[in-house]
Design an enzyme around this catalytic site. Structure first.
Site, PDB file in Angstrom:
ATOM      1  N   ASP A 157     -16.659  61.873 -21.427  1.00 29.85           N
ATOM      2  CA  ASP A 157     -16.049  63.183 -21.138  1.00 29.85           C
ATOM      3  C   ASP A 157     -16.857  64.323 -22.058  1.00 29.85           C
ATOM      4  OD1 ASP A 157     -14.946  65.452 -19.954  1.00 29.85           O
ATOM      5  OD2 ASP A 157     -12.872  65.232 -20.491  1.00 29.85           O
ATOM      6  N   HIS A 210     -16.110  67.181 -17.954  1.00 24.94           N
ATOM      7  CA  HIS A 210     -15.673  67.748 -16.874  1.00 24.94           C
ATOM      8  C   HIS A 210     -15.818  69.015 -16.477  1.00 24.94           C
ATOM      9  CE1 HIS A 210     -11.984  68.117 -19.596  1.00 24.94           C
ATOM     10  NE2 HIS A 210     -11.767  69.388 -18.479  1.00 24.94           N
ATOM     11  N   SER A 223     -10.334  72.795 -22.755  1.00 28.62           N
ATOM     12  CA  SER A 223     -11.303  71.598 -22.690  1.00 28.62           C
ATOM     13  C   SER A 223     -12.486  71.661 -23.463  1.00 28.62           C
ATOM     14  CB  SER A 223     -11.307  71.466 -21.073  1.00 28.62           C
ATOM     15  OG  SER A 223     -10.602  70.500 -20.737  1.00 28.62           O
TER      16      SER A 223
END
Length: 363
Positions: free
Chosen positions: A240, A209, A322
């Site tokens: 992801d 992402h 992330s």
């Protein structure tokens, strides 16, 4: 945000788009892990031996295998004969009501029934149930629908309202960004990797992402504005993970993970995480944190789309983590995807799937 003298650290990768995601379901933070039945067996067996037993006995007679809090493998079984097979192999058996086949069938049904964002669900083998968790964006009416849906499965599913909103954790490790000189949209780099067919071709792997969200961006920079490399792909939603090509010869790119100033953890190989295993992560936002793998193969309904096959963990992470490294000892395990910081619950993309997709390896 600190600069990175080398990309041996869990660096951060940036994206131009901040992805807002709704809450996922996770096993209840308050759910107690059932104690292993140790009365019929001495020590445990290895993870490999437990997996072999589960495969031999079959999904209809077993309910999963995991590490208990003492570090021993537990094999869940549904009948006396299967229990004796585990004990006879030197393992620890725990009798359960529902088999893996039953749990997986319910999980597949939930996948067809639950489409709303802000919700996640999966199999909680340790508690022999499934979970549905809803974040704060899920309306009262929709939450009640989830409660009614869970009730239709005769006690096999629990529902829990989470305290925050689940989001992919934009920003990251020891950071780099497409917005030179800015923290906006940054993410963490997970691991330095190399092409299997060309070990001199080096990349950074991070959350998908991050790279997909940075639509139209090709160049990436570190925390002091140095050029690092360029976008080499991304897979999100569905999975992801994303890739950035190293393209600055002046930066060192060793294959370890940054823990703190002057402290690194060497990485020598990759594997999948084990249920119940203690894992740690490194990210530029929250630093070095550890927790347990509470469930595997979970589904997260992000607002941007569904991501499947995620590990669900109890370590804390936040916006900025992330793509960050998830590991145990010298084994690389995964990449931080997202979570709900208020509940200290974090979802992890298993690394081996990403490595296979890009034909790369850790070093």
């Amino acid at each position: 945000m600190n600069t990175i003298p080398s990309l041996r650290r869990a660096a951060a990768v940036a994206t131009t788009a901040i992805l807002a995601v709704a809450g996922l379901a996770v096993p209840s933070a308050a759910s107690a892990r059932p104690a292993a039945d140790t009365s019929s067996a001495p020590a445990g067996i290895t993870r490999q031996a437990a997996s072999a037993l589960v495969e031999r006995l079959g999904a209809d007679r077993t309910g999963g295998a995991w590490l208990d809090r003492s570090g021993r493998m537990v094999v869940a079984v549904t009948d006396a004969a299967a229990e004796q097979a585990v004990v006879g192999a030197g393992g620890i058996a725990q009798r359960v009501t529902r088999s893996t086949a039953e749990l997986n069938a319910i999980n597949a049904t939930l996948g067809q029934q639950i489409a709303m964002p802000g919700v996640a669900f999966g199999v909680d083998s340790i508690n022999n149930k499934l979970f549905i968790d809803a974040d704060t964006t899920v309306s009262t009416e929709d939450y009640q629908r989830l409660v009614e849906l869970a009730a239709s499965h005769d006690g096999a599913v629990t529902v829990r309202r989470m305290r925050g909103e689940l989001k992919p954790f934009i920003q990251g490790g020891r950071f780099i960004t497409p917005n030179r000189g800015s923290e906006i949209g940054s993410c963490s780099v997970g691991f330095n990797v190399r092409k299997k067919d060309n070990p001199n071709s080096l990349y950074m792997i991070t959350a998908g992402h991050c790279t997909v969200g940075a639509s139209g961006v090709s160049d990436w920079y570190d925390g002091i504005g140095q050029y690092v490399g360029y976008d080499a792909g991304g897979n999100f939603p569905g999975n992801d993970f994303g890739l950035i090509k190293h393209n600055n010869a002046s930066l060192s790119k060793p294959g370890n993970v940054w823990i703190s100033e002057g402290v690194v953890r060497d990485v020598t190989h990759s594997r999948d995480a084990g249920l119940g295993e203690t894992v740690c992560h490194s990210g530029w936002k929250t630093g070095y944190r550890c927790g347990e793998v509470l469930a595997r193969n979970t589904t997260a309904n992000y607002r941007e789309g569904r991501v499947t096959g995620l590990d669900y963990t109890s370590f804390c992470a936040a916006g900025g983590d992330s793509g960050g490294s998830v590991f145990h000892g010298d084994a690389a395990l995964g990449l931080v995807s997202g979570g709900i910081p208020e509940d200290c619950r974090t979802y992890v993309q298993p690394l081996n799937e990403a490595l296979a997709w890009y034909d790369v390896e850790v070093y």
